[in-house]
Scaffold this motif. Structure first.
Motif, short mmCIF file in Angstrom:
data_model
loop_
_atom_site.label_atom_id
_atom_site.label_comp_id
_atom_site.label_asym_id
_atom_site.label_seq_id
_atom_site.Cartn_x
_atom_site.Cartn_y
_atom_site.Cartn_z
N ALA A 26 -29.57 63.61 38.14
CA ALA A 26 -29.93 62.30 37.60
C ALA A 26 -28.71 61.39 37.50
O ALA A 26 -28.79 60.19 37.79
N ALA A 27 -27.57 61.97 37.10
CA ALA A 27 -26.34 61.17 37.03
C ALA A 27 -25.93 60.67 38.41
O ALA A 27 -25.48 59.52 38.58
N TYR A 28 -26.09 61.52 39.42
CA TYR A 28 -25.80 61.10 40.79
C TYR A 28 -26.71 59.94 41.21
O TYR A 28 -26.27 58.96 41.81
N GLY A 29 -28.01 60.05 40.87
CA GLY A 29 -28.94 59.00 41.23
C GLY A 29 -28.62 57.66 40.58
O GLY A 29 -28.91 56.61 41.13
N ALA A 30 -27.99 57.72 39.40
CA ALA A 30 -27.64 56.48 38.69
C ALA A 30 -26.29 55.92 39.12
O ALA A 30 -25.92 54.82 38.71
N ASP A 31 -25.55 56.67 39.92
CA ASP A 31 -24.23 56.24 40.39
C ASP A 31 -24.41 55.29 41.57
O ASP A 31 -25.03 55.64 42.58
N ASP A 32 -23.87 54.09 41.45
CA ASP A 32 -24.08 53.10 42.52
C ASP A 32 -22.94 53.04 43.52
O ASP A 32 -22.92 52.16 44.39
N ARG A 33 -21.99 53.97 43.46
CA ARG A 33 -20.91 53.97 44.43
C ARG A 33 -21.43 54.46 45.78
O ARG A 33 -21.99 55.55 45.89
N PRO A 34 -21.26 53.67 46.83
CA PRO A 34 -21.83 54.04 48.14
C PRO A 34 -21.22 55.30 48.72
O PRO A 34 -21.85 55.98 49.54
N GLU A 35 -20.01 55.66 48.32
CA GLU A 35 -19.34 56.83 48.88
C GLU A 35 -19.70 58.13 48.16
O GLU A 35 -19.17 59.21 48.49
N ARG A 36 -20.59 58.05 47.16
CA ARG A 36 -20.88 59.23 46.35
C ARG A 36 -21.42 60.37 47.22
O ARG A 36 -22.07 60.14 48.25
N LEU A 37 -21.14 61.60 46.78
CA LEU A 37 -21.49 62.79 47.55
C LEU A 37 -22.15 63.80 46.62
O LEU A 37 -21.56 64.22 45.62
N ASN A 38 -23.39 64.18 46.92
CA ASN A 38 -24.16 65.09 46.08
C ASN A 38 -24.05 66.51 46.62
O ASN A 38 -24.66 66.85 47.64
N LEU A 39 -23.29 67.35 45.92
CA LEU A 39 -23.13 68.75 46.31
C LEU A 39 -23.64 69.67 45.19
O LEU A 39 -23.14 70.77 45.01
N VAL A 40 -24.64 69.18 44.46
CA VAL A 40 -25.14 69.90 43.29
C VAL A 40 -26.29 70.83 43.65
O VAL A 40 -26.21 72.04 43.49
N LEU A 41 -27.41 70.26 44.13
CA LEU A 41 -28.61 71.06 44.38
C LEU A 41 -28.45 71.94 45.60
O LEU A 41 -27.84 71.55 46.60
N GLY A 42 -29.03 73.13 45.54
CA GLY A 42 -28.90 74.09 46.63
C GLY A 42 -29.93 73.88 47.72
O GLY A 42 -30.86 74.67 47.88
N VAL A 43 -29.78 72.80 48.48
CA VAL A 43 -30.65 72.55 49.62
C VAL A 43 -29.79 72.37 50.87
O VAL A 43 -28.67 71.88 50.80
N TYR A 44 -30.34 72.78 52.00
CA TYR A 44 -29.66 72.57 53.28
C TYR A 44 -29.90 71.13 53.74
O TYR A 44 -31.01 70.63 53.67
N ARG A 45 -28.83 70.49 54.19
CA ARG A 45 -28.95 69.14 54.75
C ARG A 45 -28.30 69.12 56.13
O ARG A 45 -27.26 69.74 56.34
N ASP A 46 -28.91 68.38 57.06
CA ASP A 46 -28.36 68.29 58.40
C ASP A 46 -27.33 67.17 58.47
O ASP A 46 -26.96 66.58 57.44
N GLU A 47 -26.87 66.86 59.67
CA GLU A 47 -25.82 65.85 59.83
C GLU A 47 -26.29 64.45 59.47
O GLU A 47 -25.47 63.56 59.23
N ALA A 48 -27.60 64.26 59.42
CA ALA A 48 -28.13 62.96 58.98
C ALA A 48 -28.24 62.88 57.47
O ALA A 48 -28.61 61.84 56.92
N GLY A 49 -27.92 63.99 56.79
CA GLY A 49 -27.99 64.00 55.34
C GLY A 49 -29.38 64.27 54.79
O GLY A 49 -29.62 64.10 53.60
N THR A 50 -30.30 64.73 55.64
CA THR A 50 -31.66 65.00 55.20
C THR A 50 -31.92 66.51 55.23
O THR A 50 -31.24 67.27 55.92
N THR A 51 -32.93 66.93 54.48
CA THR A 51 -33.38 68.32 54.50
C THR A 51 -34.54 68.40 55.47
O THR A 51 -35.66 67.98 55.14
N PRO A 52 -34.32 68.92 56.67
CA PRO A 52 -35.34 68.84 57.72
C PRO A 52 -36.45 69.88 57.54
O PRO A 52 -36.27 70.91 56.88
N VAL A 53 -37.61 69.58 58.11
CA VAL A 53 -38.66 70.58 58.25
C VAL A 53 -38.36 71.34 59.54
O VAL A 53 -38.20 70.74 60.61
#
Length: 407
Positions: A18-45
């Motif tokens: 939630a704190a990450y979602g409220a952070d308006d810095r464009p360079e922010r990086l979310n490494l909290v939740l344990g999900v796989y993300r691809d090079e586009a930054g999405t969790t693919p099907v």
């Protein structure tokens, strides 16, 4: 009544999210939740999942209740995949051809790996009320709450030494205190939160110790396929199944099938006694009935469809290999960047880790600095999600870590 409710603790991971979602810095990086993300930054099907969903849509299967044990084809497929032989009788301990571990196992579909852990904890409490469950220190953030919510006592055993590597001697020393019929919770591979795993020799030592002292391993399998490969990651669990009379296994399909929102998991129990397995099966169904009645069908049907079709299974394993390769490449790139920035000791610690997570050797103050000064979000205990980094962001991550880690 509700006015008397004290303020409950907030889940730390979702509070950080939630704190990450409220952070308006464009360079922010979310490494909290344990999900796989691809090079586009999405969790693919996954491709195999999409293809399986098409197959299921064409079948137009009924939405009728499946029963307390869930999808029987899924349970059979989980027994074959995890234990490596036999087919099992899903939802029941009927005889299986051969004499492998699957011949003395029963399985029940659960609401993800978390549901499997809770059902198994309830089984332990029902069998031996108030017994002790040993968990690693540090442990997955939900291990202690699940066990304590089931009414079990929790003790810890050492996991990581001062050098950042696995503390096999400390762990074995602690677990020599575990008594008969107590439970030792072990992560089968890719330890969360540390990324530090035991050696094959240490796994064998654990099997010897369990056999001598009579405690029962509960293996949490959430990341198999993302460490050293599917077969290698399952090898320790299969070894325990071969060598010990009783074994509890909680399996998650969230990470290696990408079925996070479909909440797909399985609880597996091994015993040498057919009578005990019949009672186990009924006890697990009764526990499920009071918690959620029946598990969701969609994810289990997807997994069963993939694992029962040779082409779909091959496609899934190929994509899983690609995911594992990307995680390894991310960790290797971060390690190299930190070494180039004059942090070789820190780089060496990370290089020995595997799987989705790494624990940085940083304290809470340094992790808060990483968040405040560099908009990099990890837990205050130092855990970051290696599988959530885009390659182009790794230099920025390395500079932030180097800056807060000091000389």
């Amino acid at each position: 009544m509700l006015e008397l409710l004290p303020a409950p603790p907030v889940d730390p991971l979702w509070e950080l999210t939630a704190a990450y979602g409220a952070d308006d810095r464009p360079e922010r990086l979310n490494l909290v939740l344990g999900v796989y993300r691809d090079e586009a930054g999405t969790t693919p099907v996954m491709r195999a999942v999409r293809e399986a969903e098409i197959v299921l849509a064409d079948r137009s299967a009924s939405k009728e209740y499946r029963g307390l044990s869930g999808n029987t084809a899924f349970n059979r497929a989980m027994l074959r995949t995890v234990l490596g032989s036999g087919g099992g009788a899903a939802g029941g301990p009927a005889a299986v051809p051969g004499d492998g571990p699957a011949a003395r196992a029963t399985a029940i579909q659960t609401v993800a790996g978390t549901g499997a852990l809770r059902l198994l904890a309830d089984l332990v409490r029902h069998t031996r009320p108030g017994t002790t469950v040993w968990i690693s220190d540090p442990a997955y953030v939900n291990h202690r709450p699940i066990m304590e919510a089931a009414g079990l006592r929790v003790r810890t055993y050492r996991w990581v030494g001062a050098d950042g590597h696995h503390d096999a001697a400390g762990m074995l020393e602690d677990l020599r205190q575990a008594g008969r019929d107590e439970v030792v919770l072990l992560q089968g591979c890719c330890h969360n939160p540390t990324g530090v795993d035991p050696s094959a020799r240490t796994w064998a030592d654990l099997a010897d110790l369990a056999g001598r002292n009579g405690w029962v391993p509960l293996v949490d399998l959430a990341y198999h396929g993302l460490g050293d490969g599917l077969e290698a990651d399952l090898a320790p669990t299969r070894m325990l199944a071969e060598r010990l009379p009783e074994l509890l296994i909680a399996v998650s399909c969230s990470k290696n099938f990408g079925l996070y929102a479909d909440r797909t998991g399985c609880a597996i129990v091994l015993s040498p006694s057919a009578r005990a397995l019949r009672h186990v099966d009924t006890a697990l169904q009764n526990a499920a009935r009071t918690l959620y009645s029946m598990p969701p069908e969609h994810g289990a049907a997807i997994v069963a469809t993939i694992l029962e079709d040779e082409a779909l299974r091959a496609s899934w394993q190929a994509e899983l290999d690609t995911m594992r390769g990307r995680i390894r490449a991310n960790r290797a790139a971060l390690t190299l960047q930190l070494a180039d920035l004059g942090r070789p000791a820190l780089a060496a610690v990370l290089a020995g880790q595997k799987g989705m997570f790494s624990t940085l050797p940083l304290n809470e103050e340094q992790m808060l600095r990483l968040r405040g000064e560099f908009a990099i979000y990890g837990t205050t205990t130092g855990r970051i999600n290696i599988a959530g980094i885009q390659a182009e962001r790794i230099p920025c991550l390395a500079r932030g870590i180097a800056a807060v880690s000091g000389a």
